[in-house]
Write a protein that holds these residues in place. Structure first.
Motif, PDB file in Angstrom:
ATOM      1  N   GLN A  15      34.130 -24.053   3.172  1.00 43.11           N
ATOM      2  CA  GLN A  15      33.209 -24.885   3.959  1.00 43.11           C
ATOM      3  C   GLN A  15      32.435 -25.892   3.116  1.00 43.11           C
ATOM      4  O   GLN A  15      32.006 -26.931   3.617  1.00 43.11           O
ATOM      5  N   GLY A  16      32.189 -25.537   1.843  1.00 39.62           N
ATOM      6  CA  GLY A  16      31.318 -26.359   1.007  1.00 39.62           C
ATOM      7  C   GLY A  16      29.867 -25.959   1.102  1.00 39.62           C
ATOM      8  O   GLY A  16      29.001 -26.540   0.448  1.00 39.62           O
ATOM      9  N   GLN A 113      26.352 -37.816  -0.036  1.00 44.61           N
ATOM     10  CA  GLN A 113      26.769 -36.797  -0.996  1.00 44.61           C
ATOM     11  C   GLN A 113      25.833 -36.877  -2.196  1.00 44.61           C
ATOM     12  O   GLN A 113      25.602 -37.955  -2.748  1.00 44.61           O
ATOM     13  N   VAL A 144      25.512 -30.510   8.020  1.00 48.94           N
ATOM     14  CA  VAL A 144      26.586 -30.718   7.046  1.00 48.94           C
ATOM     15  C   VAL A 144      27.877 -31.090   7.766  1.00 48.94           C
ATOM     16  O   VAL A 144      28.053 -30.787   8.948  1.00 48.94           O
ATOM     17  N   SER A 146      31.224 -29.829   7.512  1.00 45.39           N
ATOM     18  CA  SER A 146      31.922 -28.697   6.924  1.00 45.39           C
ATOM     19  C   SER A 146      33.297 -29.115   6.404  1.00 45.39           C
ATOM     20  O   SER A 146      34.064 -29.788   7.106  1.00 45.39           O
ATOM     21  N   SER A 148      33.954 -31.214   3.985  1.00 37.72           N
ATOM     22  CA  SER A 148      34.023 -32.582   3.450  1.00 37.72           C
ATOM     23  C   SER A 148      34.091 -32.625   1.924  1.00 37.72           C
ATOM     24  O   SER A 148      34.331 -33.675   1.334  1.00 37.72           O
ATOM     25  N   HIS A 149      33.906 -31.485   1.282  1.00 42.11           N
ATOM     26  CA  HIS A 149      33.942 -31.397  -0.179  1.00 42.11           C
ATOM     27  C   HIS A 149      35.343 -31.172  -0.733  1.00 42.11           C
ATOM     28  O   HIS A 149      35.561 -31.282  -1.941  1.00 42.11           O
ATOM     29  N   LEU A 194      24.907 -25.159  -1.431  1.00 37.12           N
ATOM     30  CA  LEU A 194      25.629 -26.383  -1.087  1.00 37.12           C
ATOM     31  C   LEU A 194      26.427 -26.886  -2.284  1.00 37.12           C
ATOM     32  O   LEU A 194      25.909 -26.944  -3.408  1.00 37.12           O
ATOM     33  N   ASP A 195      27.661 -27.310  -2.036  1.00 38.38           N
ATOM     34  CA  ASP A 195      28.494 -27.921  -3.064  1.00 38.38           C
ATOM     35  C   ASP A 195      28.105 -29.387  -3.249  1.00 38.38           C
ATOM     36  O   ASP A 195      27.668 -30.061  -2.303  1.00 38.38           O
ATOM     37  N   LEU A 198      29.684 -32.014  -0.868  1.00 37.46           N
ATOM     38  CA  LEU A 198      29.502 -31.822   0.571  1.00 37.46           C
ATOM     39  C   LEU A 198      28.686 -32.971   1.171  1.00 37.46           C
ATOM     40  O   LEU A 198      27.603 -33.301   0.691  1.00 37.46           O
ATOM     41  N   HIS A 200      26.136 -34.297   3.747  1.00 37.41           N
ATOM     42  CA  HIS A 200      25.089 -33.643   4.520  1.00 37.41           C
ATOM     43  C   HIS A 200      23.951 -34.619   4.799  1.00 37.41           C
ATOM     44  O   HIS A 200      23.893 -35.711   4.232  1.00 37.41           O
TER      45      HIS A 200
END
Length: 261
Positions: A15-16, A113, A144, A146, A148-149, A194-195, A198, A200
């Motif tokens: 999910q990131g 990002q 977020v 989800s 997208s990372h 959070l990555d 990601l 957001h």
């Protein structure tokens, strides 16, 4: 030692982001609420959504007055344990920002990002996002995109300075997959991870309830921050070692006064 389950780590990687099972206690939360009030009072000319490096006690290089209590929570072993499970055992704390959206006129954060802003080489970071108040759709909780990372790339951003927004850069609208939007609602004291890739953001807070959260930033010891391309800041090596040899753990540190301790 607090640990994420293999399923938690898989969810984070897929999910990131991850809403962890960790929640800080009521006493600690009350201490941080007092710190929020303290830094807002100490920085009257700065919007409470824009209190950067607020974990650095005293006046930081950005000219803001921070609070030791935010540094303490960012170094809390349970928080660092969670980060350990997604970026590894070599952990460097390099930043923390208070995003406090006042009731009624809390600012929006456009889709973005974090990695687009940060000269981290190679780009890697985990943000531990601590809800200091209950964060709901109604008061502008974190949102977020989800997944997208996953491509490990930075999307195109537009410079779009808009009234009522915290940032002036945002992901181009055509890059946003609206079918993957997730509202990250959290109870006060809950922690999400959070990555760095990601996408957001968050909506404004038009509710009668404040929405405060602390974003604590960690890079692995295999990365460094190019300070020639970034505003100056202090770094803390929390665990392991700096494998790059390029992070300075002395600059911008100083002895605290008795009052700050």
């Amino acid at each position: 030692m607090l640990k994420l389950s293999p399923s938690d780590v898989e969810t984070y990687n897929r999910q990131g982001f991850l809403i962890t099972g960790h929640k800080i206690g009521a006493d600690r939360l009350s201490t941080l609420h007092r710190a929020v009030e303290s830094v807002i009072e100490a920085n009257p000319d700065v919007r409470p959504e824009r209190l950067v490096n607020i974990h650095q006690p005293g006046r930081n290089p950005q000219g803001l007055v921070g609070d030791r209590r935010f540094l303490d929570i960012a170094r809390e072993p349970d928080i660092v344990d969670l980060v350990n499970d997604v970026i590894g055992p070599d952990i460097i704390l390099w930043g923390a920002q208070l995003f406090c959206k006042p009731a009624g006129d809390g600012m929006a954060v456009p889709w973005h990002q974090d990695g687009y802003y940060w000269p981290i080489r190679p780009l890697a970071n985990c943000t531990a996002w601590l809800a200091l108040d209950a964060c709901t759709v109604g008061n502008g909780c974190l949102r977020v995109i989800s997944g997208s990372h996953r491509e490990r790339r930075l999307f195109s951003h537009l410079r779009e300075a808009r009234e009522g927004q915290v940032l002036d850069l945002e992901v181009k609208p055509e890059e946003i997959d609206e079918t993957s939007i997730v509202d990250v609602e959290l109870e006060a004291g809950q922690v999400a991870l959070l990555d760095v890739f990601l996408v957001h953001g968050s909506n404004p807070n038009r509710s009668a309830n404040r929405r405060a959260a602390l974003a604590m930033r960690y890079i692995p010891g295999t990365s460094y921050i190019d300070m020639e391309l970034f505003s100056p800041r202090a770094l803390w090596l929390l665990r392991g070692k700096d494998h790059t040899g390029r992070n300075d753990f002395d600059v911008f540190h100083r002895e605290l006064t008795r009052e700050e301790i």
